[in-house]
Design a protein around this motif. Structure first.
Motif, PDB file in Angstrom:
ATOM      1  N   LEU A 117      78.088  25.185  57.258  1.00 57.90           N
ATOM      2  CA  LEU A 117      76.877  24.833  57.637  1.00 57.90           C
ATOM      3  C   LEU A 117      76.030  26.068  58.105  1.00 57.90           C
ATOM      4  N   GLY A 118      74.814  25.912  58.289  1.00 59.56           N
ATOM      5  CA  GLY A 118      73.760  27.314  58.489  1.00 59.56           C
ATOM      6  C   GLY A 118      72.520  26.605  59.351  1.00 59.56           C
ATOM      7  N   TYR A 119      72.016  27.762  59.712  1.00 57.93           N
ATOM      8  CA  TYR A 119      70.834  27.653  60.573  1.00 57.93           C
ATOM      9  C   TYR A 119      70.072  28.982  60.569  1.00 57.93           C
ATOM     10  N   ASN A 120      68.771  28.821  60.836  1.00 55.63           N
ATOM     11  CA  ASN A 120      67.983  30.120  60.808  1.00 55.63           C
ATOM     12  C   ASN A 120      67.007  30.027  62.152  1.00 55.63           C
ATOM     13  N   ASN A 131      75.868  20.839  67.314  1.00 57.43           N
ATOM     14  CA  ASN A 131      76.315  19.560  67.503  1.00 57.43           C
ATOM     15  C   ASN A 131      76.452  18.943  66.141  1.00 57.43           C
ATOM     16  N   ILE A 132      77.570  18.098  66.123  1.00 61.39           N
ATOM     17  CA  ILE A 132      77.749  17.273  65.036  1.00 61.39           C
ATOM     18  C   ILE A 132      78.045  15.598  65.320  1.00 61.39           C
ATOM     19  N   TYR A 133      77.362  14.888  64.760  1.00 62.86           N
ATOM     20  CA  TYR A 133      77.460  13.632  64.951  1.00 62.86           C
ATOM     21  C   TYR A 133      78.088  12.646  63.749  1.00 62.86           C
ATOM     22  N   ASP A 134      78.899  11.492  64.159  1.00 61.98           N
ATOM     23  CA  ASP A 134      79.290  10.669  63.211  1.00 61.98           C
ATOM     24  C   ASP A 134      78.007   9.660  62.817  1.00 61.98           C
ATOM     25  N   SER A 135      78.364   8.722  61.951  1.00 63.26           N
ATOM     26  CA  SER A 135      77.523   7.769  61.398  1.00 63.26           C
ATOM     27  C   SER A 135      76.752   6.828  62.469  1.00 63.26           C
ATOM     28  N   THR A 136      77.278   6.757  63.444  1.00 61.04           N
ATOM     29  CA  THR A 136      76.987   5.718  64.758  1.00 61.04           C
ATOM     30  C   THR A 136      76.160   6.692  65.666  1.00 61.04           C
ATOM     31  N   PHE A 174      74.303  16.949  61.717  1.00 59.76           N
ATOM     32  CA  PHE A 174      74.293  18.093  62.578  1.00 59.76           C
ATOM     33  C   PHE A 174      73.024  18.504  62.935  1.00 59.76           C
ATOM     34  N   GLU A 175      73.138  19.036  64.152  1.00 56.71           N
ATOM     35  CA  GLU A 175      71.621  19.671  64.769  1.00 56.71           C
ATOM     36  C   GLU A 175      71.967  20.971  65.379  1.00 56.71           C
ATOM     37  N   VAL A 176      70.961  21.826  65.699  1.00 58.33           N
ATOM     38  CA  VAL A 176      71.033  23.197  66.333  1.00 58.33           C
ATOM     39  C   VAL A 176      70.480  22.932  67.592  1.00 58.33           C
ATOM     40  N   LYS A 177      70.872  23.069  68.801  1.00 60.57           N
ATOM     41  CA  LYS A 177      70.063  23.330  70.023  1.00 60.57           C
ATOM     42  C   LYS A 177      70.157  24.524  70.466  1.00 60.57           C
ATOM     43  N   ALA A 178      68.847  25.178  70.338  1.00 61.74           N
ATOM     44  CA  ALA A 178      68.589  26.476  70.845  1.00 61.74           C
ATOM     45  C   ALA A 178      67.514  26.666  72.042  1.00 61.74           C
ATOM     46  N   LYS A 179      67.841  27.610  72.718  1.00 60.44           N
ATOM     47  CA  LYS A 179      66.821  27.899  73.930  1.00 60.44           C
ATOM     48  C   LYS A 179      66.282  29.309  73.635  1.00 60.44           C
ATOM     49  N   GLY A 180      65.033  29.384  73.822  1.00 58.96           N
ATOM     50  CA  GLY A 180      64.460  30.760  73.669  1.00 58.96           C
ATOM     51  C   GLY A 180      64.742  31.582  74.921  1.00 58.96           C
ATOM     52  N   GLN A 181      64.148  32.956  74.846  1.00 60.26           N
ATOM     53  CA  GLN A 181      64.186  33.805  76.087  1.00 60.26           C
ATOM     54  C   GLN A 181      63.443  33.261  77.405  1.00 60.26           C
ATOM     55  N   ASP A 182      62.639  32.384  77.171  1.00 60.52           N
ATOM     56  CA  ASP A 182      61.812  31.825  78.196  1.00 60.52           C
ATOM     57  C   ASP A 182      62.455  30.328  78.820  1.00 60.52           C
ATOM     58  N   ASP A 185      62.838  24.983  74.847  1.00 61.46           N
ATOM     59  CA  ASP A 185      63.798  24.646  73.338  1.00 61.46           C
ATOM     60  C   ASP A 185      63.101  25.416  72.218  1.00 61.46           C
ATOM     61  N   MET A 186      63.988  25.778  71.275  1.00 61.57           N
ATOM     62  CA  MET A 186      63.518  26.503  69.843  1.00 61.57           C
ATOM     63  C   MET A 186      63.773  25.745  68.700  1.00 61.57           C
ATOM     64  N   THR A 187      63.003  25.452  67.985  1.00 61.33           N
ATOM     65  CA  THR A 187      63.228  24.733  66.672  1.00 61.33           C
ATOM     66  C   THR A 187      64.119  25.773  65.556  1.00 61.33           C
ATOM     67  N   ALA A 188      65.263  25.293  65.247  1.00 56.41           N
ATOM     68  CA  ALA A 188      65.944  25.804  64.358  1.00 56.41           C
ATOM     69  C   ALA A 188      66.119  25.252  62.997  1.00 56.41           C
ATOM     70  N   GLU A 189      65.957  26.015  61.559  1.00 59.35           N
ATOM     71  CA  GLU A 189      65.721  25.419  60.478  1.00 59.35           C
ATOM     72  C   GLU A 189      67.250  25.216  59.984  1.00 59.35           C
ATOM     73  N   ILE A 190      67.843  23.996  59.905  1.00 56.64           N
ATOM     74  CA  ILE A 190      69.125  23.913  59.335  1.00 56.64           C
ATOM     75  C   ILE A 190      69.569  23.453  57.936  1.00 56.64           C
ATOM     76  N   PHE A 191      70.840  23.804  57.457  1.00 58.60           N
ATOM     77  CA  PHE A 191      71.072  23.785  56.095  1.00 58.60           C
ATOM     78  C   PHE A 191      72.508  23.766  55.919  1.00 58.60           C
ATOM     79  N   LYS A 192      73.013  23.598  54.967  1.00 56.86           N
ATOM     80  CA  LYS A 192      74.501  23.682  54.434  1.00 56.86           C
ATOM     81  C   LYS A 192      74.499  24.286  53.153  1.00 56.86           C
ATOM     82  N   TYR A 193      75.767  25.072  52.868  1.00 56.40           N
ATOM     83  CA  TYR A 193      76.137  25.581  51.717  1.00 56.40           C
ATOM     84  C   TYR A 193      77.088  24.782  50.921  1.00 56.40           C
ATOM     85  N   GLY A 194      77.194  25.069  49.463  1.00 54.83           N
ATOM     86  CA  GLY A 194      78.029  24.384  48.741  1.00 54.83           C
ATOM     87  C   GLY A 194      78.267  25.060  47.590  1.00 54.83           C
ATOM     88  N   VAL A 195      79.184  24.712  46.397  1.00 56.19           N
ATOM     89  CA  VAL A 195      79.324  25.097  45.136  1.00 56.19           C
ATOM     90  C   VAL A 195      78.885  23.668  44.231  1.00 56.19           C
TER      91      VAL A 195
END
Length: 228
Positions: A117-120, A131-136, A174-182, A185-195
């Motif tokens: 997994l990845g995020y920016n 955080n990772i969630y199942d289909s429910t 999955f999602e990324v929960k990030a907090k800024g220096q203040d 909440d910060m928005t993070a771009e999420i992605f994944k890698y594969g072949v």
């Protein structure tokens, strides 16, 4: 004596009225039938004015030309689509075996060993948690204290929950929960890698296969090469 043309009725007086039935759009054939009916049932003592008839012929000619242009345009669009699809299919086949970055939060578990997994983060964060969630929608795994520096970050998930138990095959997000220096909440771009294992050509467009899971080729954000 009266005649009827696709919802349009002409009476013996030569008047035309819409019966309110039939199709809503008249084509060039309908206009031609209408003109013929007008000529056929016109009052012989008060025939149609020659100028008016010429104007109707000109309108019919314009309608036919517009119809032909529309047909030609549709054929051109279809030809361009097929050409573009053919080029895309040829190019996408060359992606087999390449490492790629995919957009989206969806994860498909088909028995593979793990997923990367990845995020920016657009700026340095104070904290970051994945955080990772199942289909429910149930939270099954959390990665705390992840990298908070600016830029791209990667992590491996082996499809186990927070207790170390292997999870069943299925769909996860999955999602990324990030907090800024203040502390906000910060928005993070999420992605994944594969072949890319293979490429499929379907009616819905080109699909790529990664670990037996199917993704749209439009989900590809970046291609790195072989085993980068």
């Amino acid at each position: 004596m009266a005649g009827e043309i696709n919802g349009v009725t002409t009476g013996s007086s030569g008047t035309v009225k819409n019966t309110g039935t039939g199709k809503n759009v008249l084509g060039k054939d309908d206009f031609m039938k209408l003109m013929i009916s007008q000529l056929k049932y016109q009052d012989p003592l008060n025939p149609m004015d020659g100028t008016q008839f010429s104007a109707q012929l000109a309108q019919f000619s314009s309608l036919e030309q517009l119809t032909n242009m529309n047909d030609s345009l549709n054929q051109s669009i279809q030809a361009n689509y097929l050409l573009t699809q053919s080029v895309n299919n040829t190019m996408s086949a060359s992606l087999i075996g390449k490492d790629i970055k995919l957009s989206g939060s969806g994860i498909i578990f088909n028995g593979q060993e793990n997923v990367q997994l990845g995020y920016n983060l657009a700026a340095k964060a104070k904290s970051a948690q994945v955080n990772i969630y199942d289909s429910t929608g149930k939270l099954v795994k959390s990665f705390e204290n992840e990298n908070t520096s600016q830029g791209d970050h990667k992590l491996l998930w082996d499809f186990t929950d927070n207790n170390g138990n292997k999870l069943p095959n299925g769909k996860y997000t999955f999602e990324v929960k990030a907090k800024g220096q203040d502390g906000q909440d910060m928005t993070a771009e999420i992605f994944k890698y594969g072949v890319i294992d293979s490429v499929r050509f379907t009616e819905e467009g080109t699909k790529i296969m990664i670990d037996k899971a199917e993704y749209n080729i439009s989900d590809v954000l970046e291609v790195f090469g072989n085993n980068s």
